[in-house]
Design a protein around this motif. Structure first.
Motif, PDB file in Angstrom:
ATOM      1  N   ARG A  74       4.598  -9.487   4.744  1.00  0.00           N
ATOM      2  CA  ARG A  74       3.586 -10.518   5.008  1.00  0.00           C
ATOM      3  C   ARG A  74       4.258 -11.871   5.203  1.00  0.00           C
ATOM      4  O   ARG A  74       4.726 -12.484   4.257  1.00  0.00           O
ATOM      5  N   ASP A  75       4.246 -12.347   6.442  1.00  0.00           N
ATOM      6  CA  ASP A  75       4.875 -13.622   6.763  1.00  0.00           C
ATOM      7  C   ASP A  75       4.235 -14.796   6.034  1.00  0.00           C
ATOM      8  O   ASP A  75       4.928 -15.718   5.611  1.00  0.00           O
ATOM      9  N   ASP A  76       2.911 -14.725   5.892  1.00  0.00           N
ATOM     10  CA  ASP A  76       2.221 -15.840   5.232  1.00  0.00           C
ATOM     11  C   ASP A  76       2.675 -15.966   3.778  1.00  0.00           C
ATOM     12  O   ASP A  76       2.948 -17.054   3.282  1.00  0.00           O
ATOM     13  N   PHE A  77       2.823 -14.826   3.104  1.00  0.00           N
ATOM     14  CA  PHE A  77       3.266 -14.848   1.708  1.00  0.00           C
ATOM     15  C   PHE A  77       4.716 -15.317   1.610  1.00  0.00           C
ATOM     16  O   PHE A  77       5.069 -16.145   0.759  1.00  0.00           O
ATOM     17  N   LEU A  78       5.569 -14.795   2.496  1.00  0.00           N
ATOM     18  CA  LEU A  78       6.985 -15.163   2.457  1.00  0.00           C
ATOM     19  C   LEU A  78       7.152 -16.664   2.694  1.00  0.00           C
ATOM     20  O   LEU A  78       7.958 -17.328   2.025  1.00  0.00           O
ATOM     21  N   ILE A  88       0.841  -1.199   0.000  1.00  0.00           N
ATOM     22  CA  ILE A  88       0.000   0.000   0.000  1.00  0.00           C
ATOM     23  C   ILE A  88       0.882   1.257   0.000  1.00  0.00           C
ATOM     24  O   ILE A  88       1.824   1.366   0.782  1.00  0.00           O
ATOM     25  N   THR A  89       0.554   2.177  -0.884  1.00  0.00           N
ATOM     26  CA  THR A  89       1.332   3.417  -0.995  1.00  0.00           C
ATOM     27  C   THR A  89       0.929   4.416   0.099  1.00  0.00           C
ATOM     28  O   THR A  89      -0.044   4.202   0.817  1.00  0.00           O
ATOM     29  N   SER A  90       1.671   5.515   0.140  1.00  0.00           N
ATOM     30  CA  SER A  90       1.365   6.549   1.141  1.00  0.00           C
ATOM     31  C   SER A  90       0.032   7.237   0.845  1.00  0.00           C
ATOM     32  O   SER A  90      -0.512   7.939   1.683  1.00  0.00           O
ATOM     33  N   LYS A 142       5.744  -1.908  16.469  1.00  0.00           N
ATOM     34  CA  LYS A 142       6.246  -2.880  17.446  1.00  0.00           C
ATOM     35  C   LYS A 142       7.778  -2.957  17.412  1.00  0.00           C
ATOM     36  O   LYS A 142       8.443  -2.846  18.442  1.00  0.00           O
ATOM     37  N   ASP A 143       8.339  -3.116  16.204  1.00  0.00           N
ATOM     38  CA  ASP A 143       9.786  -3.326  16.097  1.00  0.00           C
ATOM     39  C   ASP A 143      10.592  -2.073  16.408  1.00  0.00           C
ATOM     40  O   ASP A 143      11.703  -2.159  16.921  1.00  0.00           O
ATOM     41  N   THR A 150       6.220   2.957   0.178  1.00  0.00           N
ATOM     42  CA  THR A 150       5.367   1.855   0.624  1.00  0.00           C
ATOM     43  C   THR A 150       6.120   1.166   1.762  1.00  0.00           C
ATOM     44  O   THR A 150       7.319   1.398   1.907  1.00  0.00           O
ATOM     45  N   CYS A 151       5.531   0.329   2.531  1.00  0.00           N
ATOM     46  CA  CYS A 151       4.175  -0.134   2.450  1.00  0.00           C
ATOM     47  C   CYS A 151       3.460   0.282   3.740  1.00  0.00           C
ATOM     48  O   CYS A 151       4.006   0.082   4.834  1.00  0.00           O
ATOM     49  N   PHE A 152       2.310   0.872   3.584  1.00  0.00           N
ATOM     50  CA  PHE A 152       1.556   1.358   4.752  1.00  0.00           C
ATOM     51  C   PHE A 152       0.302   0.517   4.981  1.00  0.00           C
ATOM     52  O   PHE A 152      -0.734   1.026   5.380  1.00  0.00           O
ATOM     53  N   CYS A 153       0.423  -0.786   4.717  1.00  0.00           N
ATOM     54  CA  CYS A 153      -0.706  -1.689   4.995  1.00  0.00           C
ATOM     55  C   CYS A 153      -0.762  -1.911   6.513  1.00  0.00           C
ATOM     56  O   CYS A 153       0.191  -1.598   7.229  1.00  0.00           O
ATOM     57  N   PRO A 154      -1.846  -2.448   7.023  1.00  0.00           N
ATOM     58  CA  PRO A 154      -1.960  -2.653   8.475  1.00  0.00           C
ATOM     59  C   PRO A 154      -0.848  -3.538   9.049  1.00  0.00           C
ATOM     60  O   PRO A 154      -0.377  -3.289  10.163  1.00  0.00           O
ATOM     61  N   VAL A 155      -0.409  -4.554   8.275  1.00  0.00           N
ATOM     62  CA  VAL A 155       0.666  -5.435   8.772  1.00  0.00           C
ATOM     63  C   VAL A 155       1.951  -4.637   8.956  1.00  0.00           C
ATOM     64  O   VAL A 155       2.651  -4.756   9.974  1.00  0.00           O
ATOM     65  N   CYS A 156       2.278  -3.784   7.986  1.00  0.00           N
ATOM     66  CA  CYS A 156       3.504  -2.987   8.073  1.00  0.00           C
ATOM     67  C   CYS A 156       3.413  -1.939   9.182  1.00  0.00           C
ATOM     68  O   CYS A 156       4.371  -1.737   9.934  1.00  0.00           O
TER      69      CYS A 156
END
Ligand SMILES: [Zn+2]
Length: 370
Positions: free
Chosen positions: A128-132, A109-111, A189-190, A177-183
């Motif tokens: 995305r851990d699931d994708f990786l 997701i872009t800014s 957190k990190d 990028t990426c400004f998705c909820p996961v990022c």
């Protein structure tokens, strides 16, 4: 990792000799290279392959960068083995239109809050851990089943259509990028940053992060890409301990576009080098409107910063710009790519080269110079 690797590029005839030399020297030493890599990137071909391999032999091509489809072709693999040509399988990571079609929710997701897309370039979110995990398993199966000489990690970065970024572009015109909820959650957190709760929209959150925590954001992006490179490299080696791992690098030096190689692409090559055996910058000078000498400048910079073997890739014909890429300029760029410390040249693409007898003749003469 990576040292001692150069010798692996020796031609088939010298392969056994090289092996002995490598073993004698151990992984810690550099082995002198007696013959540079001359590779081509090829994505599609159909049997019979005899004519192709004859042409490559005659042109001095000694390495093939191939699509997954070609690696899977038993007839092609057999011919490559019989001709002593190592196969590097090109493995696109975050550019995955198929996965995005199936699950649009994976999109980076872009800014502006929109899916990251620019013409054919559309990226999955790199966090995305699931994708990786899905990619890790796919790579393991591919290496175990089809035994490539090397894995060539492609599109392993954050979204940017760098092929169309000319020297006059400003940093803030490049996509963030990426400004998705996961990022957003991972970054908070990190990096110990709390995005104010009253910022409701993605653009609001993106602006706040970029204005107040730009350095932490860049660090987090580079960390995310490093994690992906580490996991995929490890997976490939679990499937085949001797497999080599190459990384396709965005051809931007640290100072280009205000540090965009890290802050936009998330590729911190010094951090990535320990996970791979070699780095291959895509030095497609014509599309990014540079001169042929720039090819060597990019190689020299990466070599100095990482200490890794560097294998320059150059373009054969025009792409994304209207002006033709003249034969003389093709020759100049390939010659720049063959200058040390580059360990050779990989031409993008065979398809383009095969359409130009004049450029094939140039390659022949360059190969003869070696
Ligand atoms: Zn994301």
């Amino acid at each position: 990792m990576g040292s001692g690797f150069r010798g692996a590029f020796l031609g088939a005839a010298a392969a056994a000799l090289f092996l002995a030399a490598t073993l004698a020297c151990g992984r810690g030493d550099r082995v002198a290279i007696s013959r540079p890599v001359v590779g081509v990137k090829i994505y599609e071909a159909s049997a019979p392959f005899d004519g192709l391999f004859r042409e490559w032999r005659e042109l001095g091509v000694n390495t093939l960068f191939v699509s997954e489809a070609l690696l899977r072709d038993a007839g092609f693999r057999d011919m490559a083995r019989a001709n002593g040509l190592p196969l590097y399988v090109i493995f696109p990571v975050f550019q995955d239109p198929g996965a995005l079609k199936e699950n649009p929710d994976l999109a980076a997701i872009t800014s502006a809050g929109t899916p990251a897309r620019d013409e054919w370039v559309e990226f999955v979110c790199p966090a995305r851990d699931d994708f990786l995990e899905h990619k890790v398993e796919a790579l393991k199966r591919l290496v175990a089943e089809f035994d490539p000489y090397a894995v060539s990690l492609d599109f392993i970065r954050f979204f940017v259509f760098w092929e169309k970024v000319a020297p006059d572009r400003a940093w803030d015109s490049l996509p963030q990028t990426c400004f998705c909820p996961v990022c957003l959650a991972g970054f908070e957190k990190d990096m110990g940053v709390r995005v104010p709760a009253d910022l409701a929209t993605t653009p609001g959150k993106a602006d706040w992060i970029l204005a107040r925590h730009a350095a932490a954001w860049t660090e987090w992006k580079c960390r995310t890409i490093a994690r992906a490179v580490e996991r995929l490299s490890r997976a490939a080696r679990e499937a085949k301990p001797s497999v080599k791992v190459n990384l396709h690098a965005v051809p931007w030096r640290p100072g280009d576009f205000g540090g965009a190689v890290r802050s936009v692409a998330g590729q911190d090559l010094a951090r990535l080098a320990p996970f791979v055996d070699l780095i291959s910058p895509m030095c497609y000078h014509h599309m990014v409107r540079r001169d042929p000498a720039w090819v060597h400048a990019v190689v020299a910079d990466i070599s100095a910063r990482t200490g890794a073997p560097v294998l320059a890739s150059t373009q054969v014909s025009e792409a994304y710009v209207e002006e033709a890429l003249p034969p003389g300029e093709f020759r100049a760029a390939a010659a720049e790519a063959l200058k040390p410390p580059s360990i050779g040249v990989v031409l993008w693409s065979w398809d383009a080269l095969s359409k130009s007898p004049e450029k094939m003749q140039i390659l022949r003469s360059l190969s003869e110079l070696k």
